[in-house]
Motif scaffolding. Sequence first.
Motif, PDB file in Angstrom:
ATOM      1  N   ALA A  83       0.815  -1.215   0.000  1.00 50.18           N
ATOM      2  CA  ALA A  83       0.000   0.000   0.000  1.00 50.18           C
ATOM      3  C   ALA A  83       0.846   1.261   0.000  1.00 50.18           C
ATOM      4  CB  ALA A  83      -0.931  -0.002   1.211  1.00 50.18           C
ATOM      5  N   ASN A  84       2.107   1.131   0.410  1.00 44.40           N
ATOM      6  CA  ASN A  84       2.977   2.304   0.512  1.00 44.40           C
ATOM      7  C   ASN A  84       4.254   2.179  -0.318  1.00 44.40           C
ATOM      8  OD1 ASN A  84       1.549   3.844   2.803  1.00 44.40           O
ATOM      9  ND2 ASN A  84       1.771   1.795   3.668  1.00 44.40           N
ATOM     10  N   SER A  85       4.201   1.373  -1.370  1.00 42.93           N
ATOM     11  CA  SER A  85       5.379   1.174  -2.204  1.00 42.93           C
ATOM     12  C   SER A  85       4.945   0.794  -3.615  1.00 42.93           C
ATOM     13  CB  SER A  85       6.254   0.050  -1.617  1.00 42.93           C
ATOM     14  OG  SER A  85       5.658  -1.211  -1.851  1.00 42.93           O
ATOM     15  N   PRO A  86       5.888   0.766  -4.562  1.00 41.00           N
ATOM     16  CA  PRO A  86       5.540   0.376  -5.936  1.00 41.00           C
ATOM     17  C   PRO A  86       5.463  -1.133  -6.136  1.00 41.00           C
ATOM     18  CG  PRO A  86       7.853   0.975  -5.823  1.00 41.00           C
ATOM     19  CD  PRO A  86       7.279   1.261  -4.469  1.00 41.00           C
ATOM     20  N   TYR A  87       5.577  -1.916  -5.050  1.00 43.02           N
ATOM     21  CA  TYR A  87       5.617  -3.367  -5.160  1.00 43.02           C
ATOM     22  C   TYR A  87       4.244  -3.987  -4.926  1.00 43.02           C
ATOM     23  CZ  TYR A  87      10.414  -1.939  -4.591  1.00 43.02           C
ATOM     24  OH  TYR A  87      11.617  -1.281  -4.739  1.00 43.02           O
ATOM     25  N   ASN A  88       4.081  -5.188  -5.420  1.00 41.18           N
ATOM     26  CA  ASN A  88       2.804  -5.885  -5.331  1.00 41.18           C
ATOM     27  C   ASN A  88       2.762  -6.826  -4.130  1.00 41.18           C
ATOM     28  OD1 ASN A  88       1.928  -4.734  -7.823  1.00 41.18           O
ATOM     29  ND2 ASN A  88       3.110  -6.278  -8.931  1.00 41.18           N
ATOM     30  N   HIS A  89       1.586  -6.993  -3.573  1.00 39.66           N
ATOM     31  CA  HIS A  89       1.404  -7.907  -2.455  1.00 39.66           C
ATOM     32  C   HIS A  89       1.799  -9.324  -2.875  1.00 39.66           C
ATOM     33  CE1 HIS A  89      -1.515 -10.493   0.042  1.00 39.66           C
ATOM     34  NE2 HIS A  89      -0.439 -10.242   0.757  1.00 39.66           N
ATOM     35  N   GLY A  90       2.628  -9.976  -2.062  1.00 40.00           N
ATOM     36  CA  GLY A  90       3.068 -11.328  -2.369  1.00 40.00           C
ATOM     37  C   GLY A  90       4.361 -11.395  -3.147  1.00 40.00           C
ATOM     38  N   GLN A  91       4.847 -10.259  -3.620  1.00 35.79           N
ATOM     39  CA  GLN A  91       6.095 -10.216  -4.377  1.00 35.79           C
ATOM     40  C   GLN A  91       7.277 -10.345  -3.429  1.00 35.79           C
ATOM     41  OE1 GLN A  91       6.495  -6.566  -6.585  1.00 35.79           O
ATOM     42  NE2 GLN A  91       8.527  -7.072  -7.394  1.00 35.79           N
ATOM     43  N   THR A  92       8.339 -11.024  -3.861  1.00 39.34           N
ATOM     44  CA  THR A  92       9.577 -11.100  -3.082  1.00 39.34           C
ATOM     45  C   THR A  92      10.604 -10.169  -3.708  1.00 39.34           C
ATOM     46  OG1 THR A  92       9.179 -13.383  -2.384  1.00 39.34           O
ATOM     47  CG2 THR A  92      11.436 -12.585  -2.266  1.00 39.34           C
ATOM     48  N   ILE A  93      11.170  -9.295  -2.923  1.00 36.36           N
ATOM     49  CA  ILE A  93      12.134  -8.325  -3.428  1.00 36.36           C
ATOM     50  C   ILE A  93      13.452  -8.456  -2.660  1.00 36.36           C
ATOM     51  CG2 ILE A  93      10.437  -6.650  -4.234  1.00 36.36           C
ATOM     52  CD1 ILE A  93      10.789  -5.153  -1.609  1.00 36.36           C
ATOM     53  N   ARG A  94      14.532  -8.057  -3.302  1.00 32.97           N
ATOM     54  CA  ARG A  94      15.847  -8.058  -2.656  1.00 32.97           C
ATOM     55  C   ARG A  94      16.246  -6.633  -2.330  1.00 32.97           C
ATOM     56  NH1 ARG A  94      19.948 -12.703  -4.895  1.00 32.97           N
ATOM     57  NH2 ARG A  94      18.530 -14.473  -4.660  1.00 32.97           N
ATOM     58  N   HIS A 114      19.125  -5.021  -2.171  1.00 31.83           N
ATOM     59  CA  HIS A 114      20.042  -4.293  -3.048  1.00 31.83           C
ATOM     60  C   HIS A 114      19.358  -3.814  -4.326  1.00 31.83           C
ATOM     61  CE1 HIS A 114      20.477  -8.583  -4.173  1.00 31.83           C
ATOM     62  NE2 HIS A 114      20.642  -8.124  -5.403  1.00 31.83           N
ATOM     63  N   ARG A 115      18.338  -4.562  -4.761  1.00 29.20           N
ATOM     64  CA  ARG A 115      17.586  -4.168  -5.952  1.00 29.20           C
ATOM     65  C   ARG A 115      16.746  -2.920  -5.662  1.00 29.20           C
ATOM     66  NH1 ARG A 115      18.213  -5.807 -11.337  1.00 29.20           N
ATOM     67  NH2 ARG A 115      16.247  -5.614 -12.453  1.00 29.20           N
ATOM     68  N   VAL A 116      16.187  -2.864  -4.467  1.00 28.13           N
ATOM     69  CA  VAL A 116      15.398  -1.700  -4.064  1.00 28.13           C
ATOM     70  C   VAL A 116      16.276  -0.453  -4.005  1.00 28.13           C
ATOM     71  CG1 VAL A 116      14.006  -0.684  -2.212  1.00 28.13           C
ATOM     72  CG2 VAL A 116      13.750  -3.108  -2.777  1.00 28.13           C
ATOM     73  N   ILE A 117      17.480  -0.601  -3.446  1.00 32.02           N
ATOM     74  CA  ILE A 117      18.404   0.533  -3.361  1.00 32.02           C
ATOM     75  C   ILE A 117      18.782   1.027  -4.752  1.00 32.02           C
ATOM     76  CG2 ILE A 117      20.645   1.325  -2.522  1.00 32.02           C
ATOM     77  CD1 ILE A 117      18.584   0.676  -0.328  1.00 32.02           C
ATOM     78  N   LEU A 118      19.030   0.114  -5.673  1.00 28.51           N
ATOM     79  CA  LEU A 118      19.374   0.508  -7.039  1.00 28.51           C
ATOM     80  C   LEU A 118      18.220   1.263  -7.689  1.00 28.51           C
ATOM     81  CD1 LEU A 118      21.358   0.422  -9.420  1.00 28.51           C
ATOM     82  CD2 LEU A 118      20.309  -1.750 -10.101  1.00 28.51           C
ATOM     83  N   GLU A 157      18.244   4.756  -6.466  1.00 32.26           N
ATOM     84  CA  GLU A 157      19.347   5.525  -7.028  1.00 32.26           C
ATOM     85  C   GLU A 157      19.067   5.936  -8.475  1.00 32.26           C
ATOM     86  OE1 GLU A 157      23.239   6.060  -5.547  1.00 32.26           O
ATOM     87  OE2 GLU A 157      21.370   6.923  -4.797  1.00 32.26           O
ATOM     88  N   LEU A 158      18.468   5.031  -9.235  1.00 33.44           N
ATOM     89  CA  LEU A 158      18.173   5.305 -10.641  1.00 33.44           C
ATOM     90  C   LEU A 158      16.928   6.169 -10.814  1.00 33.44           C
ATOM     91  CD1 LEU A 158      18.788   1.779 -12.246  1.00 33.44           C
ATOM     92  CD2 LEU A 158      20.328   3.755 -12.273  1.00 33.44           C
ATOM     93  N   GLY A 159      16.022   6.083  -9.851  1.00 29.92           N
ATOM     94  CA  GLY A 159      14.748   6.794  -9.978  1.00 29.92           C
ATOM     95  C   GLY A 159      13.791   6.112 -10.931  1.00 29.92           C
ATOM     96  N   ARG A 160      14.037   4.825 -11.181  1.00 28.00           N
ATOM     97  CA  ARG A 160      13.208   4.026 -12.088  1.00 28.00           C
ATOM     98  C   ARG A 160      13.465   2.552 -11.831  1.00 28.00           C
ATOM     99  NH1 ARG A 160      16.611   1.750 -15.725  1.00 28.00           N
ATOM    100  NH2 ARG A 160      18.565   2.851 -16.191  1.00 28.00           N
ATOM    101  N   LEU A 161      12.656   1.697 -12.447  1.00 25.43           N
ATOM    102  CA  LEU A 161      12.883   0.263 -12.335  1.00 25.43           C
ATOM    103  C   LEU A 161      14.017  -0.150 -13.267  1.00 25.43           C
ATOM    104  CD1 LEU A 161       9.221  -1.114 -12.327  1.00 25.43           C
ATOM    105  CD2 LEU A 161      10.776  -0.959 -10.383  1.00 25.43           C
TER     106      LEU A 161
END
Length: 210
Positions: free
Chosen positions: A55-66, A68-72, A75-79
Motif C-alpha cells: 500500500a505504501n510502495s511500488p511493489y505488489n502484495h506477495g512479491q519477493t524483493i531483494r 540491493h535491488r530496491v536501493i538501485l 538511485e536510478l529513480g526508475r525500475l
Amino acid sequence: MAIEIKLTKGEVAIISDKDADLAKWKWRLCDSNRKRFGADYTCYAKCWVSKEHAANSPYNHGQTIRLHRVILERELGRLPTPEEHADHKNRNGLDNRRENIKLADNSQNSMNSRKPRPRGNSTYGTRSKYKGVSRYKDKRTGNLGGYYGCVGKDGKNYYVRGNPSSEIKTAMGRDKLALKLHEEFATLNFPELKEQYLAEIEAEEKILTS
C-alpha cells in the motif's frame, strides 16, 4: 552513518540513512549462494511484500524483493531493466549502503564474483584455483594439459593463452585482460598487482598508438 537491519539466522544488513524507512520492513536472509558454493560466499537480504508494504510502495502484495535491488531502483529513480544489476563494490551482499551499490550489466555483474567451489562429482572449479583459469583437456585420452585464461563479455569469450605451463602466469594474464574489458568491475586473482597491470596496459596501448 549506516543503519543496521536484523535478519534471520543472526545476520545483519546495513543501509544508508537515506533509506531508513526500509528498516521497518521484515527482511530475512537469502543464503542460497552460501549453501551452493560454501561459507565464504555472500548472502543477500530479501523481503516478502505484505499488504501494508504494497500500500505504501511500488511493489505488489506477495512479491519477493531483494534489498540491493530496491536501493538501485531508488538511485536510478526508475525500475532497472532485466539486464541491469545492483553490484556490490566490496562483494558483501549485506552491505547495501548507497555508496556500495553500483549499476552493472550482466557481464560486469558476473565479473565481480568469486570462483565457485565444485559441487558433488562435478570437476568445475577444480582444474585451477584461480578465477577464469582452466586446463586444456585431451578429448581422446581425457588427460589434462596446459592452462589457459578466459574472460567473458557481452556473451563472447576472450581467451588468454600466454604461458600454458604456468598456472600463475596464466592467471596474471587473465587478470590483465579482465581489467581491459571490465575495468573497475574486474575481480582479480592478484589484486595487489592491479597498479602493475594498469601500468603495463597503458604502456602496451602507447606502443599500439605510436
